[in-house]
Scaffold this motif. Structure first.
Motif, PDB file in Angstrom:
ATOM      1  N   ASN A  62       0.814  -1.220   0.000  1.00 25.47           N
ATOM      2  CA  ASN A  62       0.000   0.000   0.000  1.00 25.47           C
ATOM      3  C   ASN A  62       0.843   1.263   0.000  1.00 25.47           C
ATOM      4  O   ASN A  62       0.305   2.356   0.109  1.00 25.47           O
ATOM      5  N   SER A  97      -6.884  -7.853   3.982  1.00 25.46           N
ATOM      6  CA  SER A  97      -8.152  -7.133   4.077  1.00 25.46           C
ATOM      7  C   SER A  97      -9.338  -8.096   4.067  1.00 25.46           C
ATOM      8  O   SER A  97      -9.228  -9.240   3.614  1.00 25.46           O
ATOM      9  N   LYS A 114     -11.838  -8.195   2.164  1.00 24.95           N
ATOM     10  CA  LYS A 114     -12.166  -8.606   0.793  1.00 24.95           C
ATOM     11  C   LYS A 114     -11.301  -9.777   0.351  1.00 24.95           C
ATOM     12  O   LYS A 114     -11.794 -10.749  -0.232  1.00 24.95           O
ATOM     13  N   ILE A 115      -9.994  -9.706   0.639  1.00 28.72           N
ATOM     14  CA  ILE A 115      -9.086 -10.797   0.265  1.00 28.72           C
ATOM     15  C   ILE A 115      -9.386 -12.042   1.094  1.00 28.72           C
ATOM     16  O   ILE A 115      -9.341 -13.171   0.594  1.00 28.72           O
ATOM     17  N   ASP A 139     -12.234 -13.849  -0.405  1.00 30.34           N
ATOM     18  CA  ASP A 139     -11.801 -14.593  -1.588  1.00 30.34           C
ATOM     19  C   ASP A 139     -11.116 -15.901  -1.185  1.00 30.34           C
ATOM     20  O   ASP A 139     -11.312 -16.941  -1.825  1.00 30.34           O
ATOM     21  N   LEU A 143     -19.718  -7.089   3.745  1.00 35.39           N
ATOM     22  CA  LEU A 143     -19.075  -6.357   2.652  1.00 35.39           C
ATOM     23  C   LEU A 143     -20.109  -5.802   1.675  1.00 35.39           C
ATOM     24  O   LEU A 143     -19.888  -4.755   1.053  1.00 35.39           O
ATOM     25  N   ASN A 202     -18.474  -0.008   1.197  1.00 36.98           N
ATOM     26  CA  ASN A 202     -17.059   0.235   0.924  1.00 36.98           C
ATOM     27  C   ASN A 202     -16.546  -0.972   0.150  1.00 36.98           C
ATOM     28  O   ASN A 202     -16.662  -2.102   0.606  1.00 36.98           O
ATOM     29  N   THR A 203     -15.987  -0.730  -1.030  1.00 38.01           N
ATOM     30  CA  THR A 203     -15.588  -1.835  -1.893  1.00 38.01           C
ATOM     31  C   THR A 203     -14.409  -2.619  -1.328  1.00 38.01           C
ATOM     32  O   THR A 203     -14.277  -3.809  -1.591  1.00 38.01           O
ATOM     33  N   ASP A 204     -13.549  -1.968  -0.546  1.00 39.99           N
ATOM     34  CA  ASP A 204     -12.392  -2.659   0.027  1.00 39.99           C
ATOM     35  C   ASP A 204     -12.091  -2.080   1.411  1.00 39.99           C
ATOM     36  O   ASP A 204     -11.087  -1.390   1.605  1.00 39.99           O
ATOM     37  N   THR A 238     -11.171  -1.669   5.519  1.00 43.17           N
ATOM     38  CA  THR A 238     -10.224  -2.243   6.478  1.00 43.17           C
ATOM     39  C   THR A 238     -11.029  -3.009   7.528  1.00 43.17           C
ATOM     40  O   THR A 238     -12.254  -2.884   7.629  1.00 43.17           O
ATOM     41  N   TRP A 239     -10.309  -3.788   8.358  1.00 45.50           N
ATOM     42  CA  TRP A 239     -10.988  -4.514   9.429  1.00 45.50           C
ATOM     43  C   TRP A 239     -11.552  -3.551  10.471  1.00 45.50           C
ATOM     44  O   TRP A 239     -12.614  -3.792  11.048  1.00 45.50           O
TER      45      TRP A 239
END
Length: 255
Positions: free
Chosen positions: A101, A125, A127-128, A131, A192, A197-199, A201-202
């Motif tokens: 980042n 994150s 999001k990851i 996945d 999510l 928010n598309t990505d 933070t925790w």
């Protein structure tokens, strides 16, 4: 679980006191002395403290010089001869942004002195992590979600409420509470979707669901939110409007 939450959970294993969080936006001695509280404790384990240095990605100044002065030389001296000493009895955590980042102008955060300290990885994150859960790929992390938080009644109820909102069955939510625990994938996926928010933070995600949990609890206890089921013609759409408002305020609070 993000870096800040991971540090908080890790420090609970050391003592029952939360860490003293110090946010560093400038890497100079004056700013350091100003932000780090002066503790008049003796250098012994009975009075040990835990410090959490949260280093922002936009920090200005020589971080390497600051860390070398405090951790290697043992002190940082600011204006008016104010000094902050490193104490052997204290524990120190340094939170730095992921190297992925960092922009070119912030590459100074990759200073060599950080390689001298032991480190530990935390899950990426949300999001990851989602996945990874969906793909079921092998990963190096023990848990992708904080288990205490994931198994809590508040967390499960918020995720369940959002699923019922998605299915338009939230008006009977209090009657649809079930004992079956939602999976990690189900929880992350629904959070999510509605955190706006598309990505995130925790920390963002935690702020979102915790605030929404309080809102939902008050929503279920309010007699006004049951008016639509009693007087469907006069109060049609009221519950939908209220829940949309709760989601919007929770999204604003998390930002």
């Amino acid at each position: 679980m993000g870096k800040t939450l991971a540090i908080y959970e890790y420090t609970k294993k050391i003592n029952n006191f939360p860490p003293i969080r110090v946010h560093l936006s400038r890497a100079d001695s004056d700013s350091f002395v100003e932000n780090v509280p002066e503790l008049n404790f003796q250098n012994n384990t009975e009075n040990s403290q835990i410090f959490h240095f949260d280093i922002g990605s936009a920090i200005r100044g020589s971080l390497q010089h600051l860390l070398f002065s405090f951790f290697i030389l043992g002190r940082v001296k600011g204006k008016n001869s104010h000094v902050r000493n490193r104490m052997k009895s204290n524990s120190y955590f340094i939170e730095v942004p992921s190297s992925n980042n960092l922009s070119t102008e912030n590459s100074h955060l990759n200073c060599f002195i950080l390689n001298l300290f032991p480190d530990f990885d935390v899950p990426p994150s949300p999001k990851i992590c989602l996945d990874l859960l969906i793909s079921r790929k092998n990963h190096k992390y023990k848990n992708l979600i904080d288990l205490d938080q994931y198994q809590s009644k508040e967390f499960q109820n918020v995720c369940l409420f959002l699923i019922h909102y998605q299915n338009r069955t939230f008006r009977q939510f209090d009657k649809l509470l079930k004992t079956k625990q939602l999976s990690e994938t189900e929880c992350l996926n629904i959070l999510l979707k509605y955190c706006q928010n598309t990505d995130p933070t925790w920390s963002y995600l935690a702020n979102f669901w915790k605030f929404l949990s309080c809102q939902v609890e008050q929503y279920l206890e309010s007699p006004y939110c049951s008016l639509e089921s009693i007087f469907p013609d006069e109060y049609s759409g009221m519950s939908e409007f209220v829940v949309r408002f709760l989601l919007r305020t929770s999204q604003d609070f998390a930002a």
